[in-house]
Design an enzyme around this catalytic site. Structure first.
Site, mmCIF file in Angstrom:
data_model
loop_
_atom_site.group_PDB
_atom_site.id
_atom_site.type_symbol
_atom_site.label_atom_id
_atom_site.label_comp_id
_atom_site.label_asym_id
_atom_site.label_seq_id
_atom_site.Cartn_x
_atom_site.Cartn_y
_atom_site.Cartn_z
ATOM 1 N N LYS A 131 1.041 -1.393 -0.176
ATOM 2 C CA LYS A 131 -0.427 -0.614 -0.058
ATOM 3 C C LYS A 131 0.463 1.434 0.107
ATOM 4 O O LYS A 131 1.888 1.344 0.439
ATOM 5 C CB LYS A 131 -0.965 0.045 0.960
ATOM 6 C CG LYS A 131 -1.994 0.890 1.522
ATOM 7 C CD LYS A 131 -2.591 1.087 2.611
ATOM 8 C CE LYS A 131 -3.925 2.023 2.405
ATOM 9 N NZ LYS A 131 -4.774 2.072 4.411
ATOM 10 N N SER A 178 -10.111 1.697 3.199
ATOM 11 C CA SER A 178 -8.336 3.224 2.098
ATOM 12 C C SER A 178 -7.868 1.558 1.619
ATOM 13 O O SER A 178 -7.375 2.225 0.417
ATOM 14 C CB SER A 178 -8.285 3.305 3.233
ATOM 15 O OG SER A 178 -7.074 2.615 4.068
ATOM 16 N N SER A 236 -9.711 0.226 6.864
ATOM 17 C CA SER A 236 -8.692 -0.206 6.028
ATOM 18 C C SER A 236 -8.429 -1.378 5.261
ATOM 19 O O SER A 236 -8.150 -1.276 4.249
ATOM 20 C CB SER A 236 -8.234 0.883 5.973
ATOM 21 O OG SER A 236 -8.582 1.927 5.722
#
Lengths: 475, 484
Positions: free
Chosen positions: B78, B153, B177
């Site tokens: 990420k 996210s 997330s």
């Protein structure tokens, strides 16, 4: 109307740790800009602080030396504000639950003792420095200082004069230097002092409107700035003006305090507990250990010098002002010298030489043992007290022992009475006028005769014998 | 089977047996990316060249018998986790060109184990969002239905795993997330206990909640990655000095007699019917495997979202203060210092980030602190206590991961509150700091994945991995692949 000043101080002291508070960067002063930085102290995305345990210990040590309560549970907070020298956009400091609370410092001003209470001592990080050079539109930022551990000491509004404030700062400086947590250098900014100053009619309980005075980077300026500010406030009130709550900067050149901002900005620092650092919980055993390792402090030394060595209160104050001086004195006493005598040398001839050469006592070529050896030459009568001054100066300059200096320069005292008598006779024969006036009662001429003998013997005549013989011959 | 479809476990076997070479796996993945990435937009940055170079090194290592757990295994990271020398953008204009000068602890640990970095995955800007629509580099689409969001996210990471654009990925979870996008994309997502995995190098959103964790194709893969990234780190004061067991060796233990708490607050009106059915069926499956369902209550659940959005935004308002244009990242020149700050932050941050900075700044303001921040902290304590009480009765807690399956792109972008409520079932876990995993437990009639969330006690990831693994072994949901 009589006014009384009310002063509270906020002191920032850089701690003498080798590394910064949250990273491994060096804290050395004076390096090229941005050479002692890393991702942590420059606030890169994703970095985290790790507490320097030494810094915490230093604050606790200070707290113990200043008679504070040490919090068993303490926590760090973020103080949020924007400034280019503040890499994270917040300073890690303490708000609720500081490391130390409720201490005091005893000071003496013109013979009067007074206790100044401390509100708190907490640990925080220093910011970097903005550099405005070259006169252009741009400013630069040096982050070498960002993250240097800083201890903030806050006093109660117990101080009533500029002289008391200066005495407080001197005492505090002595203590932090004794316990080795700060070098106390106000000029370089490792010890900084801000003051909250207000005045009120004598006898009134309520405080007046206060101003905050900054930029006082020496003891002298603390005293001057506060003196000026107190007078300014009194003058304002007498002129029917209002005191405005504001920050004022001490202007060294002009000798005045000047308003820093035209309109006071209301800061909301939005303090909240820093989630990146765990609260600090102290075991009593750790505090006990730090307490047990605490060196003897100036006040204790002071008392001991008076009690054990018969030093006067005032002299003891001089001796303990600097840890190095006190320690030098003690080594000399241990080496067998007479304490009062040693003290007289330290505050007299020695102090003058050190001062003239801008040298610290522990950096001098003269060791305590060398002074004691020289004093014993005086005591034995090998050299006179007057010659001792010359000998000491030579020792100071060259690092030679008293014996070596005396031998090289032939400074052994003349204690041979018949030799001195011959010289005296000659002087008296050549000074018949003075002799006559002396005998008519002008006894202060004794000094003249002694001086003549000393001149003739290059100061080597034993003054005791000279005095005895002169008195015998003149009366 | 195509190499890009492999799990970590399968890839390890293929590499160790010589069936596949690291460069072949990397090649297969980049071909896959070439064919599907246009539809998905999982990645912000692809590190193709470095990946092939890593693969060559991995080959040499395997040949000479110096292989580690992840030698030759291509993973995606990420893009809020710092990788030295490679852009870390947080999907923000602010850091669009930012290259970290240091390596995060988790990626340093992956490197030690020989992993190959495929690239950095898309996210909601600074991890603030639940749909990966708040990205400066375009939204990520759900591989199961590209008109829908992948969750957020960590939507880029979850989509990349679901679309077989990597073998597995690391995400971060502040309020859900990792788990919510894993549920939306039909993959496994594990949020470890707060303090289990070092946060050093994770760009902070809300420091007391943020936690890095794996997003994988199987539960075992999550255990493999947690073995690598877990453990105490002296660079992170909040990482816990607790023992790190070998999670893979604990997977196969029987779940007979394990007590599974079913909190009534998680089966309420507003939960999608198909979601509820699938989750209830999932719990029946666990029962059939010997687990014992126990009705429990987590009474303060209804306050969790409010408390979270006060605390997380408060921390964020401070954490994001460093993006000021002075030292790195975007700088927009201004007339003076304040103007430079304002222009930089105006242009650098997207709307959601600004919204949260303003919310947090407000909550921390003097005069409001007690009513908001302090009160929210008290609620957080109550939520923690809910879990403590519950875990006196049960070993794990099972709930839906999200109240609905993946929603349509654009559906909630105009209504922040509706967006915040998509985290309603994941947020309590972050408030309490406990671990939780989301595993696929079914599909809607529209063929959208549904996630079953299993929460555990502090530092007891072993139990949730074990029960999730048992469930996975008993079901086929994880084997379904989106048609791309």
């Amino acid at each position: 109307m009589q006014y009384e000043a009310v002063i509270g101080l906020e002191i920032h002291a850089q701690l003498l740790t080798d590394t910064k508070i949250f990273c491994g960067c060096s804290t050395r002063f004076g390096s090229d800009p941005n050479t002692q930085i890393c991702p942590v102290c420059t606030g890169m995305p994703g970095v985290l602080p790790v507490m320097n345990r030494k810094a915490v210990e230093y604050v606790v040590r200070t707290g113990l030396a200043l008679h504070c309560d040490i919090s068993s549970y303490s926590r760090f907070a973020r103080k949020n504000y924007f400034y280019p020298d503040l890499p994270k956009g917040y300073q890690i400091s303490q708000f609720e639950l500081p490391l130390c609370e409720h201490g005091f410092v005893d000071i003496t001003v013109e013979g009067n003792s007074k206790r100044v209470a401390l509100t708190r001592i907490h640990l925080e990080e220093d910011a970097g420095k903005n550099i405005h050079e070259g006169g252009g539109h741009d400013s630069a930022v040096d982050l070498n200082r960002a993250g240097v551990p800083l201890m903030e000491i806050v006093t109660e509004p117990d101080i009533r004069s500029a002289a008391e404030a200066a005495a407080f700062m001197k005492k505090l400086r002595a203590i932090v230097r004794y316990i080795g947590v700060c070098d106390g250098n106000m000029e370089q900014g490792s010890l900084r002092c801000d003051a909250n100053v207000s005045i009120r009619p004598s006898g009134q309980e309520a405080y007046g409107v206060k101003t905050e005075i900054k930029n006082m980077n020496s003891f002298r300026y603390v005293e001057k700035a506060l003196d000026y500010e107190i007078k300014r406030q009194i003058r304002s009130l007498q002129d029917g003006e209002r005191i405005i709550q504001e920050t004022r900067l001490w202007n060294t050149e002009k000798g005045v305090t000047e308003s820093m901002r035209s309109k006071e900005e209301a800061h909301d620092y939005r303090y909240f507990p820093d989630p990146d650092l765990m609260p600090i919980e102290f075991e009593k055993s750790l505090i006990d250990r730090i307490q047990s390792e605490l060196v003897e402090l100036p006040d204790e030394k002071h008392r001991r010098f008076v009690d054990e060595h018969g030093i006067s209160d005032e002299d003891a104050g001089l001796l303990v002002a600097e840890r190095e001086t006190a320690e030098w004195f003690e080594v000399a006493v241990k080496a067998g010298g007479d304490p009062k005598n040693i003290c007289n040398w330290i505050k007299g001839d020695f102090a003058k030489l050190l001062n003239d050469n801008n040298t610290q006592i522990n950096e001098s070529l003269v060791t305590p043992q060398m002074l004691v050896a020289m004093l014993s030459l005086v005591e034995k009568g090998t050299i006179s007290g007057r010659i001792a001054k010359t000998v000491f100066e030579e020792m100071y300059r060259t690092g030679k022992t008293a014996d070596e200096v005396v031998e090289e320069k032939g400074l052994v005292q003349i204690s041979d009475a018949s030799g001195i008598e011959t010289i005296i006779d000659e002087i008296l024969n050549n000074s018949t006028g003075e002799v006559a006036r002396f005998r008519e009662g002008e006894t202060k001429l004794m000094g003249f005769f002694v001086g003549q003998v000393m001149k003739a013997t290059k100061g080597k005549a034993n003054p005791k014998i000279v005095n005895e013989l002169l008195r015998k011959k003149l009366n | 089977m195509e190499l890009y479809r492999l799990s970590i476990e399968e890839a390890r076997l293929a590499l160790d047996s010589g069936e596949a070479r690291p460069s072949e796996i990397v090649q297969s993945l980049f071909e896959r990316i070439d064919s599907v990435e246009e539809k998905i937009n999982s990645y912000v940055t692809l590190t193709k060249e470095a990946a092939f170079a890593d693969a060559l090194q991995a080959e040499a290592a395997i040949r000479s018998g110096r292989k580690n757990a992840l030698t030759g295994i291509p993973l995606a990271i990420k893009d809020n986790i710092c990788t030295e020398g490679i852009k870390t953008t947080c999907s923000s204009e602010m850091l669009a060109h930012f290259i970290a000068p240091y390596e995060s602890t988790v990626t340093a640990k992956l490197k030690m184990q020989g992993y190959t970095l495929m690239g950095k995955t898309n996210l909601d800007e600074f991890a603030m969002g639940s749909s990966t629509e708040n990205s400066a580099f375009g939204a990520t689409n759900n591989p199961w239905d590209t008109t829908r969001v992948p969750g957020g996210s960590s939507g880029g990471a979850a989509a990349a795993v679901a679309a077989d654009e990597c073998i597995a990925a690391l995400g971060s979870d502040t309020g859900g997330s990792i788990r919510q996008p894993a549920a939306f994309c039909g993959v496994v997502g594990l949020k470890p206990t707060y303090g289990r995995v070092s946060r050093y190098g994770l760009v902070a959103f809300a420091s007391s909640f943020d936690q890095i964790g794996p997003i994988t194709k199987t539960v075992r893969d999550s255990a493999i990655l947690l073995n690598v990234i877990g453990g105490h780190d002296t660079a992170d004061s909040t990482s816990a000095p607790v023992e790190l067991p070998d999670f893979t060796s604990l997977l196969e233990k029987d779940i007979k007699g394990m007590k599974v708490g079913i909190p009534k607050e998680y089966f309420i009106e507003g939960v999608d019917k198909e979601v509820e059915q699938s989750v209830r069926k999932g719990i029946q499956t666990l029962e059939s495997l010997g687990a014992i369902p126990v009705e429990i209550s987590l009474p303060h659940t209804e306050y969790a979202v409010a408390a979270y959005y006060i605390l997380a935004t408060s921390e964020a308002s401070s954490n994001l203060a460093r993006y000021d244009g002075v030292r790195y990242g975007l700088r927009v020149q201004g007339d003076d210092l304040t103007d430079m700050y304002m222009r930089t932050r105006e242009e650098g941050f997207g709307a959601e980030v600004k919204r949260r900075i303003i919310l947090g700044t407000y909550a921390l303001s003097s005069g409001y602190y007690d009513a908001y921040y302090r009160k929210a902290q008290q609620v957080r304590t109550l939520v923690k206590e809910d879990f403590e009480r519950a875990f006196e009765q049960v070993d794990v807690i099972a709930t839906p991961t999200a109240p609905t399956p993946a929603f349509k792109a654009g559906e909630k972008t105009e209504d922040p509150l509706q967006m915040y409520l998509t985290d309603i079932f994941t947020i309590s876990v972050n408030l309490a700091g406990v671990p939780a995993i989301s595993v696929p437990c079914g599909f809607t009639s529209d063929n959208l994945p549904i996630g079953l969330q299993i929460m555990g006690k502090h530092f007891d990831e072993a139990s949730i991995l074990r029960i999730a693994h048992a469930y996975e072994q008993a079901t086929e949901w994880h084997k379904r692949k989106p048609a791309l």
